[in-house]
Design a protein around this motif. Structure first.
Motif, PDB file in Angstrom:
ATOM      1  N   SER A  14       0.871  -1.171   0.000  1.00 59.48           N
ATOM      2  CA  SER A  14       0.000   0.000   0.000  1.00 59.48           C
ATOM      3  C   SER A  14       0.917   1.233   0.000  1.00 59.48           C
ATOM      4  CB  SER A  14      -0.918  -0.022   1.222  1.00 59.48           C
ATOM      5  OG  SER A  14      -0.156  -0.003   2.420  1.00 59.48           O
ATOM      6  N   THR A  15       0.340   2.417  -0.057  1.00 62.36           N
ATOM      7  CA  THR A  15       1.154   3.632  -0.075  1.00 62.36           C
ATOM      8  C   THR A  15       1.425   4.134   1.340  1.00 62.36           C
ATOM      9  OG1 THR A  15      -0.813   5.001  -0.313  1.00 62.36           O
ATOM     10  CG2 THR A  15       0.311   4.360  -2.342  1.00 62.36           C
ATOM     11  N   LEU A  16       2.494   4.889   1.468  1.00 62.34           N
ATOM     12  CA  LEU A  16       2.891   5.504   2.733  1.00 62.34           C
ATOM     13  C   LEU A  16       2.573   6.988   2.644  1.00 62.34           C
ATOM     14  CD1 LEU A  16       4.425   5.382   5.472  1.00 62.34           C
ATOM     15  CD2 LEU A  16       6.526   5.774   4.168  1.00 62.34           C
ATOM     16  N   THR A  17       1.802   7.501   3.583  1.00 66.53           N
ATOM     17  CA  THR A  17       1.477   8.924   3.629  1.00 66.53           C
ATOM     18  C   THR A  17       2.745   9.717   3.907  1.00 66.53           C
ATOM     19  OG1 THR A  17      -0.724   8.417   4.453  1.00 66.53           O
ATOM     20  CG2 THR A  17       0.069  10.666   4.802  1.00 66.53           C
ATOM     21  N   GLY A  18       2.956  10.804   3.172  1.00 60.93           N
ATOM     22  CA  GLY A  18       4.130  11.654   3.366  1.00 60.93           C
ATOM     23  C   GLY A  18       4.114  12.323   4.727  1.00 60.93           C
ATOM     24  N   PHE A  19       5.305  12.689   5.199  1.00 58.91           N
ATOM     25  CA  PHE A  19       5.436  13.286   6.527  1.00 58.91           C
ATOM     26  C   PHE A  19       5.432  14.809   6.513  1.00 58.91           C
ATOM     27  CE2 PHE A  19       6.983   9.009   7.156  1.00 58.91           C
ATOM     28  CZ  PHE A  19       6.481   8.683   8.402  1.00 58.91           C
ATOM     29  N   GLY A  20       5.664  15.449   5.357  1.00 62.78           N
ATOM     30  CA  GLY A  20       5.685  16.911   5.290  1.00 62.78           C
ATOM     31  C   GLY A  20       6.913  17.473   5.983  1.00 62.78           C
ATOM     32  N   ASN A  21       6.814  18.727   6.448  1.00 63.86           N
ATOM     33  CA  ASN A  21       7.930  19.394   7.116  1.00 63.86           C
ATOM     34  C   ASN A  21       7.979  19.002   8.586  1.00 63.86           C
ATOM     35  OD1 ASN A  21       8.510  20.700   4.734  1.00 63.86           O
ATOM     36  ND2 ASN A  21       7.414  22.563   5.290  1.00 63.86           N
ATOM     37  N   VAL A  22       9.154  18.570   9.030  1.00 64.86           N
ATOM     38  CA  VAL A  22       9.348  18.139  10.419  1.00 64.86           C
ATOM     39  C   VAL A  22      10.615  18.801  10.944  1.00 64.86           C
ATOM     40  CG1 VAL A  22       9.787  16.136  11.913  1.00 64.86           C
ATOM     41  CG2 VAL A  22       8.203  15.930   9.990  1.00 64.86           C
ATOM     42  N   CYS A  23      10.556  19.344  12.155  1.00 61.77           N
ATOM     43  CA  CYS A  23      11.733  19.963  12.757  1.00 61.77           C
ATOM     44  C   CYS A  23      12.847  18.938  12.894  1.00 61.77           C
ATOM     45  CB  CYS A  23      11.397  20.535  14.140  1.00 61.77           C
ATOM     46  SG  CYS A  23      10.418  22.033  14.055  1.00 61.77           S
ATOM     47  N   ILE A  24      14.076  19.379  12.574  1.00 59.05           N
ATOM     48  CA  ILE A  24      15.209  18.463  12.674  1.00 59.05           C
ATOM     49  C   ILE A  24      15.400  18.026  14.131  1.00 59.05           C
ATOM     50  CG2 ILE A  24      16.365  19.330  10.611  1.00 59.05           C
ATOM     51  CD1 ILE A  24      18.246  20.912  12.442  1.00 59.05           C
ATOM     52  N   ASN A  25      15.990  16.849  14.284  1.00 63.22           N
ATOM     53  CA  ASN A  25      16.285  16.237  15.587  1.00 63.22           C
ATOM     54  C   ASN A  25      15.031  15.929  16.402  1.00 63.22           C
ATOM     55  OD1 ASN A  25      19.116  16.298  15.065  1.00 63.22           O
ATOM     56  ND2 ASN A  25      19.075  18.481  15.540  1.00 63.22           N
ATOM     57  N   THR A  26      13.904  15.726  15.720  1.00 63.37           N
ATOM     58  CA  THR A  26      12.681  15.241  16.348  1.00 63.37           C
ATOM     59  C   THR A  26      12.178  14.059  15.521  1.00 63.37           C
ATOM     60  OG1 THR A  26      11.185  16.661  15.073  1.00 63.37           O
ATOM     61  CG2 THR A  26      12.030  17.561  17.144  1.00 63.37           C
TER      62      THR A  26
END
Length: 130
Positions: A14-26
């Motif tokens: 199946s497909t994986l939903t994208g994560f978008g913008n995420v703060c680094i080191n989290t």
């Protein structure tokens, strides 16, 4: 009759939903996708490493950079949980390679971006001060 003319092993996902913008080191997620196999041999199914992403077979489980999944052959299904752990300000778009069980490898698209946005404070005007 040729012995190799039996059913062909196959893996689909199946497909994986994208994560978008995420703060680094989290960490973000987990999001998930499902691996499905038919006519598989008993060879392990592997989930290959992709920079910035870690995997587990349970949402609250231990996450690692790759997986080797033991399966009995024949029909197989496994949900894979994915966390996004960016360490740099960059795009982490790529493919997670899924292989094994005698089947042709397939890719699951993964996307996310590491960002380092400066925190901002917003204050309103004082009202109703007596």
């Amino acid at each position: 009759m040729d012995a190799s003319s039996g059913p062909v092993p196959a893996i689909t996902t199946s497909t994986l939903t994208g994560f978008g913008n995420v703060c680094i080191n989290t960490s973000a997620g987990p999001n998930s996708f499902t691996i499905s196999g038919t006519n598989l041999t008993t060879a392990n199914v592997t989930v290959a490493a992709l920079s910035g992403f870690t995997y587990s077979t349970s949402a609250g489980g231990s996450y690692t950079t790759s997986l080797s999944l033991t399966q009995p052959g024949g029909t197989y299904s496994q949900e894979i949980f994915v966390r996004f752990d960016p360490t740099a300000v960059q795009s982490y778009n790529g493919n997670i390679a899924i292989a094994g069980g005698g089947a042709t490898a397939v890719n699951v698209a993964a996307s996310g971006a590491g960002v380092n946005t400066t925190a901002s404070v917003t204050s309103g005007a004082a009202t109703a001060v007596t």
